[in-house]
Design an enzyme around this catalytic site. Structure first.
Site, PDB file in Angstrom:
ATOM      1  N   LYS A   1      32.365  43.379   7.262  1.00  0.00           N
ATOM      2  CA  LYS A   1      32.615  43.296   5.670  1.00  0.00           C
ATOM      3  C   LYS A   1      33.285  44.368   5.088  1.00  0.00           C
ATOM      4  CE  LYS A   1      30.522  39.479   4.957  1.00  0.00           C
ATOM      5  NZ  LYS A   1      31.329  38.373   4.364  1.00  0.00           N
TER       6      LYS A   1
ATOM      7  N   SER B   1      29.054  42.391   0.695  1.00  0.00           N
ATOM      8  CA  SER B   1      27.772  42.399   0.730  1.00  0.00           C
ATOM      9  C   SER B   1      27.333  43.826   0.389  1.00  0.00           C
ATOM     10  CB  SER B   1      26.937  42.195   2.069  1.00  0.00           C
ATOM     11  OG  SER B   1      26.053  42.729   2.517  1.00  0.00           O
TER      12      SER B   1
ATOM     13  N   TYR C   1      28.289  43.226  11.942  1.00  0.00           N
ATOM     14  CA  TYR C   1      28.402  42.472  10.638  1.00  0.00           C
ATOM     15  C   TYR C   1      28.687  42.928   9.330  1.00  0.00           C
ATOM     16  CZ  TYR C   1      27.296  39.910   6.437  1.00  0.00           C
ATOM     17  OH  TYR C   1      27.086  39.405   5.080  1.00  0.00           O
TER      18      TYR C   1
END
Ligand code: NAD
Ligand code: UDP
Length: 350
Positions: free
Chosen positions: A156, A127, A152
């Site tokens: 990643k 991302s 989050y």
């Protein structure tokens, strides 16, 4: 015919990518625990691709190591596209352990099973969030992974690092770290699309739910950003263009059995931004939706949402040069297709 394992393949981006894989003649095995998707997606995918397309769906969790090992014994995979993961930023702040367990530990289980089975080609769903909060725009792949602001994003960045380290340790590994910007839209058939559970976190699903009458009005989070109209700017990309980027990345990094030299070229860590290179503000997205779909979106202005950045978009040159990939679908296509999906499926897959 090559077989690809797609984790999280019944999800939003996964389902569009599976369609693209099947249409390109791959055999696909989906592994998904359905924690954020529906098994009904499988029939929809087959309807779009071909009823006899070579698709197997296995309900299961990437943290189930026995299941994973068995899966790699049962199939000869040429590569893995790894979408499975939890993605709600706010929820990751309140439930960090759940996020690290599912995303980081889950990815480790997958990578370990791949290593054991000697399947060393992976396309990973990363991302733009890994650039962190201080990166200048537009984001370029050469920039370091930055200060992520929530579990989050950190999950990643951690998975990217694990894969990068594995490439250093074993030069047979081929890794594509695909850094997505803001995927929106749906397949033009209206058969598959984004189906958020509960109140949507993201802008476009919220807009379509207001348009269909499920929600009263949109909250515009922040009108005092240092942007031309004061609202946040993002690089929205059509999910079908994004899906096609996965095929290009997979082809680029895949070893070719009869050409070891080519294998060496594809191996190692590759980072590609998947965005359009063009940013739009929240008000521009609302305007584009109203114009293309002929529905007025009532909205109220609210304070900034915690953790949101003012503006970011991709420098998409590297993917264009190295993958011969671009995202030609416009914001008008994106909002029109999202609206078609919402109208055809007012309750999502239910
Ligand atoms: P999604 O929730 O629709 O798809 C993820 C799928 O993974 C779901 O079907 C879910 O059931 C499955 N899953 C989750 N944990 C699992 C586990 N432990 N075992 C097996 N299956 C599991 O999300 P999406 O929007 O399609 O995103 C796909 C990937 O892309 C995610 O990794 C996400 O973090 C990443 N990503 C998404 C966006 C975005 O805006 N949608 C942006 C950047 C990156
Ligand atoms: N946004 C908004 N209202 C919403 C959801 C999002 O104003 O209900 C704004 C948000 O502040 C950001 C942009 O829309 O500027 C995109 O948000 P989204 O959650 O879709 O993507 P992300 O924040 O992950 O980039």
């Amino acid at each position: 015919m090559q077989t690809i394992l797609v984790t999280g393949g019944t999800g939003y981006i996964g389902s569009h990518t599976v369609v693209a894989l099947l249409e390109s003649g791959y055999k696909v095995v989906i592994l998904d625990n359905l924690c954020n998707s529906s098994a009904k997606v499988v029939d929809r995918i087959l309807k779009i691709a071909h009823p006899n397309a070579q698709l197997t769906f296995i309900e299961g969790d990437i943290r189930d190591t026995n299941k994973l090992d068995q899966l790699f014994k049962d199939h000869l995979f040429e590569g893995v596209i790894h979408f499975a993961g939890l993605k709600a930023v706010g929820q990751s702040v309140t439930h960090p352990i759940t996020y690290y367990d599912n995303n980081v530990y889950g990815s480790l289980c997958l990578i370990q099973a791949m290593n054991t089975a000697k399947v060393k080609t992976i396309v990973f769903s990363s991302s733009a969030t890994v650039y962190g909060e201080d990166a200048p725009v537009p984001y370029e792949e050469s920039m370091p992974r930055g200060n992520t602001t929530n579990p989050y994003g950190t999950s990643k960045a951690m998975i990217e690092k694990i894969l990068a380290d594995q490439c250093i340790a074993d030069n047979q590994w081929s890794v594509a770290q695909l850094r997505y910007f803001n995927p929106i839209g749906a397949h033009k058939s209206g058969l598959i699309g984004e189906d958020p559970k509960g109140i949507p976190n993201n802008l476009l699903p919220y807009i379509t739910q207001v348009a269909i009458g499920k929600r009263k009005e949109l909250s515009v989070f922040g009108v005092d950003y240092p942007t031309p109209d004061g609202t946040g700017i993002r690089d929205y990309i059509h999910v079908v263009d994004l899906a096609k980027g996965h095929l290009k990345a997979l082809k680029k990094i895949q070893p070719t059995h009869n050409n070891p030299q080519e294998h060496r070229q594809g191996s190692g860590e590759h980072i590609w931004n998947l965005g359009t290179g063009q940013g739009y503000s929240v008000l521009e997205v609302i305007c584009a939706f109203e114009k293309a779909c002929g529905v007025i979106i009532p909205y109220a202005t609210e304070p900034r949402r915690k953790g949101d950045l003012a503006a970011f978009w991709a420098n998409a040159n590297k993917a264009r040069a190295e993958l011969n990939w671009q995202a030609p679908l416009t914001l008008e296509h994106m909002v029109t297709d999202a609206w078609h999906w919402q109208q055809s499926n007012p309750q999502g897959y239910n």
